[in-house]
Design a protein around this motif. Sequence first.
Motif, PDB file in Angstrom:
ATOM      1  N   GLN A 224       1.068  -1.195   0.038  1.00  0.00           N
ATOM      2  CA  GLN A 224      -0.139  -0.009   0.126  1.00  0.00           C
ATOM      3  C   GLN A 224       0.873   1.481  -0.035  1.00  0.00           C
ATOM      4  O   GLN A 224       1.629   1.141   0.737  1.00  0.00           O
ATOM      5  CB  GLN A 224      -1.094   0.103   1.392  1.00  0.00           C
ATOM      6  CG  GLN A 224      -2.065   1.098   0.868  1.00  0.00           C
ATOM      7  CD  GLN A 224      -2.748   1.747   2.118  1.00  0.00           C
ATOM      8  OE1 GLN A 224      -2.826  -0.043   3.476  1.00  0.00           O
ATOM      9  NE2 GLN A 224      -3.762   2.205   2.426  1.00  0.00           N
ATOM     10  N   ILE A 225       0.563   2.456  -0.668  1.00  0.00           N
ATOM     11  CA  ILE A 225       1.342   3.610  -0.730  1.00  0.00           C
ATOM     12  C   ILE A 225       0.435   4.468  -0.009  1.00  0.00           C
ATOM     13  O   ILE A 225      -0.831   5.162  -0.700  1.00  0.00           O
ATOM     14  CB  ILE A 225       1.928   3.754  -1.859  1.00  0.00           C
ATOM     15  CG1 ILE A 225       2.536   2.995  -2.285  1.00  0.00           C
ATOM     16  CG2 ILE A 225       2.353   5.107  -1.815  1.00  0.00           C
ATOM     17  CD1 ILE A 225       2.845   2.361  -3.953  1.00  0.00           C
ATOM     18  N   ASP A 226       0.481   5.540   0.554  1.00  0.00           N
ATOM     19  CA  ASP A 226      -0.134   6.159   0.776  1.00  0.00           C
ATOM     20  C   ASP A 226       0.284   7.746  -0.112  1.00  0.00           C
ATOM     21  O   ASP A 226       1.134   7.624  -0.675  1.00  0.00           O
ATOM     22  CB  ASP A 226       0.021   7.399   2.936  1.00  0.00           C
ATOM     23  CG  ASP A 226      -0.747   6.135   3.415  1.00  0.00           C
ATOM     24  OD1 ASP A 226      -1.293   5.070   3.183  1.00  0.00           O
ATOM     25  OD2 ASP A 226       0.131   5.404   4.290  1.00  0.00           O
ATOM     26  N   GLY A 227      -1.232   8.074  -0.305  1.00  0.00           N
ATOM     27  CA  GLY A 227      -0.606   9.910  -1.037  1.00  0.00           C
ATOM     28  C   GLY A 227      -1.242  10.007  -2.088  1.00  0.00           C
ATOM     29  O   GLY A 227      -1.835  10.781  -2.523  1.00  0.00           O
ATOM     30  N   TRP A 228      -1.912   8.386  -2.347  1.00  0.00           N
ATOM     31  CA  TRP A 228      -2.554   8.351  -4.233  1.00  0.00           C
ATOM     32  C   TRP A 228      -4.288   9.056  -4.014  1.00  0.00           C
ATOM     33  O   TRP A 228      -5.078   8.381  -2.409  1.00  0.00           O
ATOM     34  CB  TRP A 228      -2.368   7.084  -4.228  1.00  0.00           C
ATOM     35  CG  TRP A 228      -0.851   6.710  -5.320  1.00  0.00           C
ATOM     36  CD1 TRP A 228      -0.195   6.030  -4.857  1.00  0.00           C
ATOM     37  CD2 TRP A 228      -0.701   7.170  -6.646  1.00  0.00           C
ATOM     38  NE1 TRP A 228       0.869   5.513  -5.967  1.00  0.00           N
ATOM     39  CE2 TRP A 228       1.187   6.514  -6.947  1.00  0.00           C
ATOM     40  CE3 TRP A 228      -1.366   8.242  -7.560  1.00  0.00           C
ATOM     41  CZ2 TRP A 228       1.350   6.830  -7.394  1.00  0.00           C
ATOM     42  CZ3 TRP A 228      -0.717   8.152  -9.054  1.00  0.00           C
ATOM     43  CH2 TRP A 228       0.414   7.876  -8.889  1.00  0.00           C
ATOM     44  N   ASP A 229      -4.669   9.383  -4.394  1.00  0.00           N
ATOM     45  CA  ASP A 229      -6.371   9.758  -4.912  1.00  0.00           C
ATOM     46  C   ASP A 229      -7.087   8.356  -5.068  1.00  0.00           C
ATOM     47  O   ASP A 229      -7.348   8.191  -6.053  1.00  0.00           O
ATOM     48  CB  ASP A 229      -6.669  11.618  -5.147  1.00  0.00           C
ATOM     49  CG  ASP A 229      -5.672  12.138  -5.136  1.00  0.00           C
ATOM     50  OD1 ASP A 229      -5.830  12.239  -3.826  1.00  0.00           O
ATOM     51  OD2 ASP A 229      -5.726  13.441  -5.734  1.00  0.00           O
ATOM     52  N   VAL A 230      -7.087   7.016  -3.817  1.00  0.00           N
ATOM     53  CA  VAL A 230      -8.012   6.402  -4.248  1.00  0.00           C
ATOM     54  C   VAL A 230      -8.865   6.759  -3.732  1.00  0.00           C
ATOM     55  O   VAL A 230      -9.389   6.243  -1.887  1.00  0.00           O
ATOM     56  CB  VAL A 230      -7.316   5.212  -3.906  1.00  0.00           C
ATOM     57  CG1 VAL A 230      -8.091   4.014  -4.422  1.00  0.00           C
ATOM     58  CG2 VAL A 230      -6.065   5.220  -5.117  1.00  0.00           C
ATOM     59  N   GLU A 232     -12.270   4.048  -3.287  1.00  0.00           N
ATOM     60  CA  GLU A 232     -12.654   2.753  -3.042  1.00  0.00           C
ATOM     61  C   GLU A 232     -13.738   2.793  -3.054  1.00  0.00           C
ATOM     62  O   GLU A 232     -14.467   1.860  -4.030  1.00  0.00           O
ATOM     63  CB  GLU A 232     -12.336   1.864  -1.629  1.00  0.00           C
ATOM     64  CG  GLU A 232     -10.325   2.307  -1.442  1.00  0.00           C
ATOM     65  CD  GLU A 232      -9.815   1.182  -0.083  1.00  0.00           C
ATOM     66  OE1 GLU A 232     -10.860   0.309   0.101  1.00  0.00           O
ATOM     67  OE2 GLU A 232      -9.020   1.289   0.268  1.00  0.00           O
ATOM     68  N   ASP A 233     -14.997   4.020  -3.111  1.00  0.00           N
ATOM     69  CA  ASP A 233     -16.523   3.506  -3.505  1.00  0.00           C
ATOM     70  C   ASP A 233     -16.269   3.678  -4.658  1.00  0.00           C
ATOM     71  O   ASP A 233     -17.048   2.741  -5.728  1.00  0.00           O
ATOM     72  CB  ASP A 233     -17.028   4.336  -2.233  1.00  0.00           C
ATOM     73  CG  ASP A 233     -16.855   3.974  -1.253  1.00  0.00           C
ATOM     74  OD1 ASP A 233     -16.508   2.904  -0.691  1.00  0.00           O
ATOM     75  OD2 ASP A 233     -17.321   4.728  -0.589  1.00  0.00           O
ATOM     76  N   ALA A 234     -15.143   4.441  -5.698  1.00  0.00           N
ATOM     77  CA  ALA A 234     -16.013   4.467  -6.978  1.00  0.00           C
ATOM     78  C   ALA A 234     -15.350   3.529  -8.024  1.00  0.00           C
ATOM     79  O   ALA A 234     -15.830   3.801  -8.173  1.00  0.00           O
ATOM     80  CB  ALA A 234     -15.158   5.976  -7.003  1.00  0.00           C
ATOM     81  N   ILE A 235     -14.294   3.437  -7.483  1.00  0.00           N
ATOM     82  CA  ILE A 235     -13.509   1.961  -7.609  1.00  0.00           C
ATOM     83  C   ILE A 235     -14.273   1.083  -8.043  1.00  0.00           C
ATOM     84  O   ILE A 235     -14.297   0.063  -9.317  1.00  0.00           O
ATOM     85  CB  ILE A 235     -12.016   1.798  -7.144  1.00  0.00           C
ATOM     86  CG1 ILE A 235     -11.197   3.165  -7.722  1.00  0.00           C
ATOM     87  CG2 ILE A 235     -11.091   0.741  -7.517  1.00  0.00           C
ATOM     88  CD1 ILE A 235      -9.785   3.061  -6.531  1.00  0.00           C
ATOM     89  N   SER A 236     -14.751   0.777  -6.908  1.00  0.00           N
ATOM     90  CA  SER A 236     -15.805  -0.601  -6.543  1.00  0.00           C
ATOM     91  C   SER A 236     -16.578  -0.291  -7.945  1.00  0.00           C
ATOM     92  O   SER A 236     -17.359  -1.586  -8.502  1.00  0.00           O
ATOM     93  CB  SER A 236     -15.922  -0.909  -5.036  1.00  0.00           C
ATOM     94  OG  SER A 236     -15.086  -0.726  -4.315  1.00  0.00           O
ATOM     95  N   ALA A 237     -16.865   0.681  -7.867  1.00  0.00           N
ATOM     96  CA  ALA A 237     -18.899   1.003  -8.383  1.00  0.00           C
ATOM     97  C   ALA A 237     -18.072   0.672 -10.428  1.00  0.00           C
ATOM     98  O   ALA A 237     -18.786   0.167 -11.093  1.00  0.00           O
ATOM     99  CB  ALA A 237     -19.442   2.003  -8.197  1.00  0.00           C
ATOM    100  N   GLY A 238     -16.902   1.354  -9.783  1.00  0.00           N
ATOM    101  CA  GLY A 238     -16.620   1.455 -11.408  1.00  0.00           C
ATOM    102  C   GLY A 238     -16.364  -0.435 -11.883  1.00  0.00           C
ATOM    103  O   GLY A 238     -17.001  -0.223 -12.961  1.00  0.00           O
ATOM    104  N   ALA A 239     -15.896  -0.887 -11.077  1.00  0.00           N
ATOM    105  CA  ALA A 239     -15.603  -2.580 -11.429  1.00  0.00           C
ATOM    106  C   ALA A 239     -16.377  -3.330 -11.483  1.00  0.00           C
ATOM    107  O   ALA A 239     -16.306  -4.004 -12.509  1.00  0.00           O
ATOM    108  CB  ALA A 239     -14.561  -3.201  -9.963  1.00  0.00           C
ATOM    109  N   ARG A 240     -17.715  -3.194 -11.521  1.00  0.00           N
ATOM    110  CA  ARG A 240     -18.737  -3.324 -11.600  1.00  0.00           C
ATOM    111  C   ARG A 240     -19.136  -3.185 -13.287  1.00  0.00           C
ATOM    112  O   ARG A 240     -20.667  -3.643 -13.731  1.00  0.00           O
ATOM    113  CB  ARG A 240     -20.020  -2.851 -10.819  1.00  0.00           C
ATOM    114  CG  ARG A 240     -19.897  -3.707  -8.933  1.00  0.00           C
ATOM    115  CD  ARG A 240     -21.513  -3.766  -8.643  1.00  0.00           C
ATOM    116  NE  ARG A 240     -21.638  -2.073  -7.342  1.00  0.00           N
ATOM    117  CZ  ARG A 240     -20.413  -1.775  -6.672  1.00  0.00           C
ATOM    118  NH1 ARG A 240     -20.019  -2.469  -5.931  1.00  0.00           N
ATOM    119  NH2 ARG A 240     -21.130  -0.349  -6.544  1.00  0.00           N
TER     120      ARG A 240
END
Length: 655
Positions: A224-230, A232-240
């Motif tokens: 894991q790397i701190d500092g990236w604008d991640v 996770e909710d949006a990524i999970s929604a995009g993954a679907r």
Amino acid sequence: MFKKKPNIKPLSPLRSSDRRKIADQIISNFQIEIPKTEIDDHGEKAEADQASSNAGVGALRNSLLPDGSQSARFTTTAGPNLKQVSGTVYVGTYPGDEQRVLWIKLDDRLLPSVYTLWKHPRLVPLLHTPDIVLRKLQGGADLMTPGLAGPPFPSKATKGAVVAVASLEKPSVPMVVGICEIDIASLQSVQGAKGHAVKGQHWAGDEIWVWSPSGKSGRDAPDQIDGWDVDEDAISAGARKISLDDDDEDDSAGGVALDVSEERQSQSEPRNQHVEGEEAEPYERVDVEEKELTTKEIDDIFWKAFLYAVHHNKTTNKSDPNHGVSFPLHQSLAISNFVLPYLPITSPSQASSLQIKKTSWKNTKKFIKALDKTKLLKSKDRDGGECVILDIDWDNAQVTTFVPYKLPKKSTPGGESSGSGGGKAIAADISPHDNCIGQELKMINLFRPKSQLAPIFEAASSDPKGLYLPSELRSLTLAYIDSEQLVSDTNKRLVRIDPVLANAVFDGSSPLDAEVLAKGSVPRDALVDRVTTLCAPFWALLRNSETREEVKAKAGQAPKIHITMETRSGNKTVTKLSGVEVFHINPQPLAEELQKACAGSASVNQLVGSSPKNPVQEIMVQGPQRDAVVKALERRGVRRQWVEVLDKTKGKKKG
């Protein structure tokens, strides 16, 4: 881009002005915010603001391209037509890390390496894709639009922009660096979309990631790397929203989309069917993550590789009683000719795992001794701890029952012609077979007291026939002085001469002995130096984790590697190199490296005058190649003070 190893020229230091210019170009290209000065209540800058701003810019430059960075030109081939590509790599060291490629310049465009992205979050837009797709990207494929996790997408992910790609499993860890082929930021949906989205340029696991001046393999990615604008909710929604069943026509062009049918097929077919004999591609990736080999598995692979070599020589040289092998066989040749060509290496990660130091034996000598115990061969130790193979039992049951396995095909046109592909063929690109690259060597000088000094060492309760470091000799001499209370009362630096010192040390062999005996005292440091000169010199070379007790010391002065430059055939200069075997260096791989580095011919022959029982090899390279030879030796742990250079073209000796 860097699936195959690029030809990287020797590194050269970056001038401070060039480093600042490149860092400023990076800041401009990637729109990095520069620390701004504060404005006071009256609208004027505080006195310290300008200095603070300059310091901030300097710190930013240094963080992007550290002080002491180096650069080198490189050439490689890319694309289905193997188009030649050239560029520049910038190598440096981030705090706490080792020296790595930090930036890559292609067509006047700077690309960060994954090492840089792991230290500088938010440097480029970060895209995401499932892990199964990411593994294909790390095999050299491009990212297709249906494989994107989204929308939403970063606003800066526009056509032509440099982006990074991470997996959904580790969304904050960039693993691939590429260039957008389309305007990804404006995509409203990926379902039903066609075509390439990102063209991969560099990834964790390619030859730029592997490359290091020390020869060490690439560093594993963090979890894991701190500092990236991640988000996770949006990524999970995009993954679907990822398309799972679109039939992408462009997939034949080498891109990767996520296709369930492909995943089902990969589960039903053999995972390693791409490794099929001479038609296997050594760096093709499979759909499963490679598991780290255990020590027992590595032992088994090395053992079978040796059996394969014996079987191959026996079947291809039937008429020769020794089946084409010249005995005694040196331990370095046993590894380079009887093991490495027969290792079933199919990826860079396997190449870094299949090394002798990662076996349970840890070194070649113990490996040969293990083979000897099974009666597969006969071995013998020589002076200095070297081990040679005297004979091989060609009719041993392990050989007669051995069943050859498929090896990956050679990865270079000029690969080894004998045997098959395997480790040595792939190593021609990534050089894992030359296990002396990156080794750590330590030369220690030891001294054995002569018989006349025995009373001094016996008085100090030490072995008069032992081997001692200079510091230990000093301690023992001072211990004798203290035990006999010989320190002068008026001057603590003077030592009084007693009968033992008079007979053992100042025995008249030196012109100053009479003067010392007449005074009855001697400076303490002069006494220690005199004791040292009355000892017989020995030396020992420690490799990697070896200790002084594990290595047998040799009498005499420590050896040196000899580099000689001389003129032949009129005005042609050649560079000769000899004496590398003592430093655990195999001459043949070194000659091959010098041939490529110097772009000239190189040969290996027995040194004229060397003993047939213990031959010394001489490497001859075309041209005045002193600097290239010294650099190649330094990569193998040899220090400059261990090298003696004789320049016969100028008639004088250089250190």
